[in-house]
Design a protein around this motif. Structure first.
Motif, PDB file in Angstrom:
ATOM      1  N   ILE A  69      -1.716  -5.785  -3.444  1.00 30.27           N
ATOM      2  CA  ILE A  69      -2.267  -4.480  -3.825  1.00 30.27           C
ATOM      3  C   ILE A  69      -1.352  -3.347  -3.376  1.00 30.27           C
ATOM      4  O   ILE A  69      -0.672  -3.447  -2.352  1.00 30.27           O
ATOM      5  CB  ILE A  69      -3.693  -4.289  -3.281  1.00 30.27           C
ATOM      6  N   ALA A  70      -1.377  -2.286  -4.153  1.00 23.91           N
ATOM      7  CA  ALA A  70      -0.481  -1.143  -3.897  1.00 23.91           C
ATOM      8  C   ALA A  70      -0.723  -0.521  -2.531  1.00 23.91           C
ATOM      9  O   ALA A  70       0.166   0.096  -1.957  1.00 23.91           O
ATOM     10  CB  ALA A  70      -0.673  -0.101  -4.995  1.00 23.91           C
ATOM     11  N   LEU A  71      -1.926  -0.709  -2.007  1.00 21.87           N
ATOM     12  CA  LEU A  71      -2.273  -0.178  -0.680  1.00 21.87           C
ATOM     13  C   LEU A  71      -1.361  -0.735   0.408  1.00 21.87           C
ATOM     14  O   LEU A  71      -1.097  -0.086   1.416  1.00 21.87           O
ATOM     15  CB  LEU A  71      -3.739  -0.533  -0.411  1.00 21.87           C
TER      16      LEU A  71
ATOM     17  N   PHE B  61       4.686  -1.866  -4.068  1.00 17.88           N
ATOM     18  CA  PHE B  61       3.773  -2.492  -5.032  1.00 17.88           C
ATOM     19  C   PHE B  61       3.145  -1.445  -5.927  1.00 17.88           C
ATOM     20  O   PHE B  61       2.808  -0.352  -5.508  1.00 17.88           O
ATOM     21  CB  PHE B  61       2.670  -3.259  -4.317  1.00 17.88           C
TER      22      PHE B  61
END
Lengths: 260, 296, 253
Positions: free
Chosen positions: A86-88, A93
């Motif tokens: 996930i981009a978090l 990402f």
């Protein structure tokens, strides 16, 4: 969100350090960062584990549900593994559908679990051709500081090892009972830095790395899966030597997961 | 929003010394602050006559501005700052640099000493090269670019980069450059300090490692008193004659063709970029030491 | 609202005015907040609220991807709310469903009302909210986690945004509904407040309320938001080791 190019001099420095047996964080070539496995982290899930490898953090949740078996395997249940990068968890990402890195991670973790026969899928069959359990292994990377493969696989193993079949919820049995885990595969990833092959790479070491090798071993002395990644190459002798190191680390990590 | 005349560098900061003898006033976004007749500066905003904080940090009142010294935030480029950039892209008439800020910065051919023609740019700088450049306004609208024309600016070869919070850079430099002089002298390294929190370090590997440790101490403990003593103590304790081999006894055997201790007296191998005799470091923007409440 | 199925509807309010988990009508569930929970993000926060576990991260301001979304006069805010597959009772297929997309939108708009985006033209401020375990009120938990993460990243804004859901349970207006109350209650209204201006930047409502009940709910909701706001401030101070007594109150004195 696209990858920022690291300075060439940083890459050179990391490789030069490795040549003399040193790493940026002071670890030895074969040394891992501290590892913790916390099972039962997500109560909503049937099994779960939160894993830290140094600053890398990965969470896995296992959910078991009743479904229909696949037509070509009427006597077996289903195991499906999905990993989300996930981009978090990293500036590198992007949100959206799984990128090749996430797909590879899902499949590499799945391969080790399946090849080691961690779960006997026939035991997940309830009524042949009609009813079976599907075991969902969902992996969420939360903080990417390198070596996601090993952290993700440890989280998956930790979640499975401490999972409970929700038999009462689905009217299958009168009591819930533990998911039976028969084997304990553990993955160990190494990265080439110059002429050295280092264990448990950090994010910077992965970026500078010239070839990556992942080896999955079980508690019986079997190699159950391997994956070579990134641009670079390994000699057969190096592979054999790396496999030995994977057994040493794997045994230690196995004890950690089983002991919790 | 207030005029952006606040401190040059934002960044992670766990606090700093207040100006003069004023107590530190911690503010959070949305806190109302008295302007004491001063103009609104960085980190503040007005609603009617009232003034509020927009970031978390310490409020300071120093003529002519009332502003917030923030605890966090990316580097904000200011003209004349000397910074370390990394080439990300080579276009027809400019290079694009990552400067660890919210946007990449262009380096036009006119801002380089060699002024290449179109198509020749990659003969001088390539993607991945680290460079020391100065921030400049490209035009009247405040559009930011960088230039390499200037003394001591240019491509950085050898060594490596260490990144810390931009807010800590004044502490790294110290009064009159005292802190950075101490660090480089006792480690046998030379450095170029970028206002954007990137520091180029060159020297023997052990020296670089100790510089990295010093920077980590400054970043994590920079707000506590006695920092200079702590750094000096650390550097004296881990002097060049200490055994500093790998901690893990099961690690790979050290390459026997090179010295297996970081001993400043040993000769470098062929791979070593060469340990130049320590040169005076290049402290940047010493005038910045007056900035911010962490200078006495 | 959830399906009733074979389960009986639980008693949501007893004779002593206690709810299903023993709380009074105006009580919040236990809540803890940790600012700076992640190492790679520019700002981050982890919130545990009742049985909710929500992580938020902020990256930026940084270059805009995809580039065509870039605005020349200000930063854009891209907020993405997502639920992990294992976060809910029935395993959820990964990927954003329509509910997640809607929540992402209203949270983005809440922050667009407070963040000073004109300070960073042509950039993007990316906010990621990940629900790891859900038990009603996840968008409120996500919103406050994101607000803390924005402050942690040093993004300038008018104020922190505090959020809580208020609803109607067994005919009475109640604060901070948990899952059973959300499923079997009569109304649910998530709210988000900017205390500095006293204004609401997120309002959603579903169910049945009279006008009087709505007024009561708004009162209780804004009061709940202010309570949450104080806890958020404490969590931020804890990040920087500042004790509660240090000067920050009475700045105007």
């Amino acid at each position: 969100m696209s990858e920022v190019v690291a300075a060439e001099i940083q890459t050179t420095h990391i490789i030069d350090l490795a040549r003399s047996g040193h790493r940026l964080d002071g670890r030895g070539i074969d040394e891992w960062r501290p590892v913790t496995v916390e099972p039962g982290y997500i109560k909503n899930a049937d099994g779960s584990a939160l894993v830290h490898v140094g600053a890398t953090m990965v969470l896995c949740g296992v959910k078991l549900e009743i479904s229909k078996p696949y037509p070509d395997t009427p006597n077996a249940g289903v195991l499906t593994t999905n990993a989300e990068l996930i981009a978090l968890s990293s500036p590198t990402f992007e949100p959206g559908p799984p990128q090749p890195e996430a797909i590879e991670l899902s499949r590499v973790v799945d391969r080790s679990i399946r090849a080691a026969e961690t779960i006997d899928l026939t035991k997940l069959c309830v009524t042949p051709a009609e009813k079976c359990w599907t075991c969902f292994v969902d992996i969420h990377c939360l903080d990417h500081s390198g070596n996601l493969i090993d952290a993700a696989q440890l989280a998956a193993l930790g979640a499975l090892t401490h999972a409970t079949m929700p038999a009462t919820k689905f009217g299958i049995a009168e009591h819930d009972y533990p998911l039976e885990v028969r084997h304990f595969p553990v993955e160990c990833t190494f990265v080439r830095l110059g002429d050295k092959i280092v264990a448990d790479p950090t994010f910077e070491e992965e970026t500078a790395g010239q070839g990556r090798l992942t080896v999955a071993t079980d508690e019986l002395g079997n190699v159950v899966a391997m994956q070579k990644g990134k641009i670079g190459a390994f000699s057969p002798e190096e592979v054999v030597e790396t496999v030995e190191r994977a057994f040493r680390h794997g045994d230690r990590l196995r004890n950690l997961v089983r002991g919790t | 929003m207030g005029n952006d005349q606040g401190p040059r560098h934002r960044g992670r900061d766990r606090g700093g010394k207040p100006p003069h003898s004023e107590p530190k006033v911690l503010v959070l976004p949305g806190d109302e602050i008295p302007d004491r007749g001063l103009q609104p500066g960085f980190g503040t905003y007005r609603v009617g006559k009232r003034l509020f904080a927009s970031v978390m940090g310490y409020a300071t009142w120093r003529e002519p501005f009332v502003r917030i010294v923030p605890f966090a935030g990316r580097y904000v480029p200011k003209p004349h700052d000397v910074i370390v950039g990394v080439v990300q892209d080579v276009q027809k008439t400019f290079y694009l640099l990552d400067i660890d800020a919210s946007r990449w910065a262009p380096l036009h051919t006119s801002g380089t000493p060699w002024e290449p023609g179109p198509g020749e740019l990659d003969q001088y700088l390539r993607i991945g090269d680290a460079v020391l450049v100065a921030v400049e306004n490209l035009d009247a609208t405040g559009k930011i670019g960088v230039t390499m024309k200037g003394e001591d600016l240019g491509k950085l070869s050898g060594g490596t980069l260490v990144t810390i919070s931009p807010a800590k850079i004044p502490r790294v430099i110290g009064k009159g450059g005292s802190m950075i002089h101490t660090i480089t002298r006792l480690t046998g390294t030379r450095v170029a300090v970028g206002q954007n929190g990137r520091i180029w370090v060159e020297g023997p590997a052990e020296g670089i490692h100790r510089v990295r440790e010093c920077l980590r101490i400054i970043e994590e403990e920079g707000q506590r008193p006695g920092l200079t003593e702590r750094i000096e103590g650390f550097l004296q304790m881990t002097g060049p004659t200490d055994e500093t081999g790998p901690r893990d006894p099961s690690s790979e055997p050290v390459d026997r063709t090179r010295p297996d201790r970081f001993d400043e007296g040993s000769s470098p191998s062929d791979d070593d970029p060469g340990r130049a005799p320590p040169r005076p470091d290049i402290p940047q923007n010493e005038t910045n030491e007056g900035e911010g409440p962490w200078e006495a | 609202m959830g399906s009733v199925g074979a389960k009986e509807i639980p008693e949501l309010l007893n004779a002593e005015g206690r709810r299903i988990d023993g709380r009074r009508l105006d009580e919040l569930r236990p809540i803890s907040m940790k600012v700076g929970a992640l190492t790679r993000a520019d700002g981050s926060a982890f919130v545990e609220w009742g049985e909710n576990k929500v992580m938020a991260a902020v990256y930026g301001p940084r270059e805009v991807h995809p580039r065509h979304l870039m605005q020349t006069s200000k930063a854009i805010i891209q907020c993405r709310y997502n639920m992990a597959a294992f976060s809910v009772d029935e395993r959820k297929r990964p990927g954003q469903d329509r509910r997640s997309q809607e929540i992402s939108k209203v949270i983005t708009e809440a922050f667009e009302s407070v963040v000073f985006t004109e300070e960073f033209p042509k950039t993007s401020i990316d906010i990621y909210i990940e629900v790891l375990q859900a038990n009603a009120g996840t968008r409120c938990a996500g919103l406050i986690a994101a607000s803390l993460a924005l402050a942690d990243a040093g993004i300038p804004m008018a104020d922190l945004v505090a959020s809580v859901a208020v609803g109607k349970v067994a005919g009475r207006i109640a604060l901070d509904l948990k899952k059973e109350e959300d499923n079997f209650g009569e109304a649910d209204m998530p709210l988000a407040l900017v205390p500095q201006s006293g204004r609401l930047v997120l309002i959603q409502m579903e169910g049945h309320m009279t006008r009087d009940e709505l007024r009561e709910a708004l009162d209780l909701g804004t009061k709940g938001c202010r309570d949450i706001y104080e806890r958020m401030r404490q969590a931020l101070r804890a990040r920087y080791d500042v004790p509660a007594g240090a000067p920050a109150q009475g700045v105007m004195a």
